[in-house]
Write a protein that holds these residues in place. Structure first.
Motif, mmCIF file in Angstrom:
data_model
loop_
_atom_site.group_PDB
_atom_site.id
_atom_site.type_symbol
_atom_site.label_atom_id
_atom_site.label_comp_id
_atom_site.label_asym_id
_atom_site.label_seq_id
_atom_site.Cartn_x
_atom_site.Cartn_y
_atom_site.Cartn_z
ATOM 1 N N LYS A 15 0.827 -1.219 0.000
ATOM 2 C CA LYS A 15 0.000 0.000 0.000
ATOM 3 C C LYS A 15 0.857 1.262 0.000
ATOM 4 O O LYS A 15 0.327 2.373 0.134
ATOM 5 N N LYS A 16 2.199 1.070 -0.121
ATOM 6 C CA LYS A 16 3.152 2.192 -0.197
ATOM 7 C C LYS A 16 3.090 3.089 1.037
ATOM 8 O O LYS A 16 3.182 4.318 0.949
ATOM 9 N N LYS A 17 2.913 2.457 2.204
ATOM 10 C CA LYS A 17 2.856 3.206 3.454
ATOM 11 C C LYS A 17 4.241 3.439 4.069
ATOM 12 O O LYS A 17 4.364 4.131 5.084
ATOM 13 N N ILE A 18 5.260 2.805 3.484
ATOM 14 C CA ILE A 18 6.630 3.029 3.941
ATOM 15 C C ILE A 18 7.386 3.640 2.762
ATOM 16 O O ILE A 18 7.971 2.930 1.940
ATOM 17 N N PRO A 19 7.382 4.966 2.639
ATOM 18 C CA PRO A 19 7.908 5.631 1.443
ATOM 19 C C PRO A 19 9.342 5.274 1.079
ATOM 20 O O PRO A 19 9.683 5.203 -0.102
ATOM 21 N N LEU A 20 10.200 5.036 2.102
ATOM 22 C CA LEU A 20 11.602 4.766 1.781
ATOM 23 C C LEU A 20 11.769 3.525 0.903
ATOM 24 O O LEU A 20 12.741 3.398 0.162
ATOM 25 N N PHE A 21 10.803 2.570 0.967
ATOM 26 C CA PHE A 21 10.900 1.347 0.166
ATOM 27 C C PHE A 21 10.839 1.634 -1.330
ATOM 28 O O PHE A 21 11.226 0.789 -2.135
ATOM 29 N N ALA A 22 10.362 2.818 -1.707
ATOM 30 C CA ALA A 22 10.340 3.180 -3.130
ATOM 31 C C ALA A 22 11.742 3.121 -3.723
ATOM 32 O O ALA A 22 11.932 2.714 -4.875
ATOM 33 N N SER A 23 12.745 3.503 -2.922
ATOM 34 C CA SER A 23 14.124 3.515 -3.428
ATOM 35 C C SER A 23 14.691 2.110 -3.613
ATOM 36 O O SER A 23 15.730 1.939 -4.254
ATOM 37 N N PHE A 24 13.999 1.098 -3.065
ATOM 38 C CA PHE A 24 14.437 -0.288 -3.219
ATOM 39 C C PHE A 24 13.833 -0.948 -4.463
ATOM 40 O O PHE A 24 14.066 -2.126 -4.713
ATOM 41 N N GLU A 25 13.065 -0.181 -5.225
ATOM 42 C CA GLU A 25 12.427 -0.692 -6.437
ATOM 43 C C GLU A 25 13.233 -0.298 -7.670
ATOM 44 O O GLU A 25 13.825 0.782 -7.717
ATOM 45 N N LYS A 26 13.212 -1.162 -8.670
ATOM 46 C CA LYS A 26 13.960 -0.907 -9.901
ATOM 47 C C LYS A 26 13.458 0.335 -10.639
ATOM 48 O O LYS A 26 14.210 0.975 -11.369
#
Length: 401
Positions: free
Chosen positions: A37-48
């Motif tokens: 649900k993209k509730k942890i914004p920092l995880f965006a940087s772990f995506e290709k």
């Protein structure tokens, strides 16, 4: 095996309580749901598909410089430093790291050997006094033939003011990515690109968080660590049997110290360089207070140097014709056997290869581990309130003098 090419052994708890595993599994499912649900914004940087805020043109310009010097503190630099150390066999360019206040380092960085360098100054807040102090000494003595790049938040701060004064390029440090979690963002990936590493190969969060073997190992690992914290076994000793992994140990040390060291909770991490510390700390580790657990880093990549039999006496002929890997493997294996025999908790990560995928996976593993532990301990893993108190205290003292 944690993933392909990383052997993982967990000997932290002899018999883990089922309720701990069930509790950790519940927290993992909540974390996974928050991730989707993209509730942890920092995880965006772990995506290709994460869009890095620097241009390929800048990478090309900086790539022409032989000497790249990173200046920052803590999470602003430890991730890039770990990347460089772990993968330096693949890297041809010279990288240097200024991550403390030191006259010796400042003098060295101002020496003539750094011809036409590129400096990357990193501070999330833009007000880190150590970084500003270092850049002041560096820039005032290197006004010609150098490139200055700044990575900081998109707001008014000391770093942006200096960058604007120098008419230097500013790369945005996203405000939702804390320093110690920033290795997959611009902070780690710009240096990685300048090292000619394949940035996308580090980023496999979506695959790993759905990989049953990886997730099972993660849940069991976190359950054990949580159990150890309940038993007040709080000294987390990181044993590095490969010098290329020392900086990975320091990166992990900061991650768990700042994320979990709150409200009287957390672990006390210490990096121990092996086998050197066999001759200074091993006695304490094996027969001292029983409040330690060990994380072992090792690899199979030290075969280059081989002993001859010419200078080996008969009394120790068992080392004749052995290479470094043979000797270090024997020392590490003996350590594991002794820890197990003495019922001292440990786990080990054995890297069969050194490439972007393996390093990206271990970064991801430890960050997920830390966030899961914070949820079990009911802590906020993203703040560092005590650090801010010391920063304000430092400011007050400097204003008085």
């Amino acid at each position: 095996m944690l993933i392909k090419n990383i052997l993982f052994k967990n000997n932290l708890i002899k018999k883990i309580k089922l309720k701990n595993i069930l509790k950790t599994n519940k927290k993992f499912l909540e974390l996974k749901k928050d991730y989707k649900k993209k509730k942890i914004p920092l995880f965006a940087s772990f995506e290709k598909n994460y869009k890095l805020s620097y241009s390929k043109k800048l990478v090309k310009i900086l790539g022409k410089r032989k000497n790249i010097i990173l200046v920052g503190m803590g999470g602003s630099i430890l991730g890039a430093k770990a990347l460089y150390s772990f993968l330096k066999q693949k890297i041809k360019k010279n990288f240097f790291f200024q991550d403390n206040l030191s006259e010796r380092n400042i003098l060295e960085l101002n020496s003539k050997k750094f011809n036409k360098p590129a400096y990357i100054f990193i501070s999330k807040s833009g007000n880190t006094i150590e970084t500003i102090t270092n850049l002041n000494f560096i820039i005032k003595n290197n006004k010609k033939n150098c490139i200055n790049i700044f990575i900081t938040e998109k707001k008014n701060n000391a770093i942006t003011e200096i960058a604007n004064k120098l008419k230097a390029e500013i790369i945005e440090h996203k405000n939702f990515i804390g320093g110690r979690y920033s290795v997959m963002s611009e902070v780690g990936m710009l240096p990685a690109e300048l090292m000619n590493l394949k940035v996308n190969k580090f980023k496999n969060l979506n695959y790993l968080i759905n990989n049953k073997n990886f997730v099972d190992r993660l849940i069991y690992d976190v359950s054990c660590l949580y159990d150890l914290s309940k038993q007040k076994i709080l000294n987390s000793i990181i044993l590095s049997y490969d010098p290329d992994m020392n900086d990975l140990g320091y990166w992990y040390q900061q991650l768990i110290a700042e994320s979990l060291g709150k409200k009287g909770k957390g672990f006390i991490p210490m990096v121990s360089i092996m086998p050197k510390d066999h001759h200074s700390l091993l006695q304490l580790y094996l027969e001292g207070p029983k409040n330690n657990f060990f994380t072992i880093f090792t690899s199979r990549h030290q075969k280059k140097f081989q002993l001859s039999s010419y200078l080996i006496p008969k009394s120790i002929k068992y080392i004749a014709n052995k290479n470094l890997e043979n000797i270090i493997y024997a020392q590490r294996k003996a350590m594991e056997i002794t820890l197990a025999k003495n019922r001292i908790p440990f786990r080990s990560f054995d890297f069969l290869k050194k490439n972007e995928e393996e390093l990206g996976a271990i970064f991801t593993f430890f960050i997920l581990e830390t966030i899961l532990l914070s949820r079990l301990m009911k802590l906020n893993p993203f703040d560092q309130p005590a650090v801010e108190i010391v920063k304000q205290g430092t400011k007050k003292i400097l204003l008085k003098n």
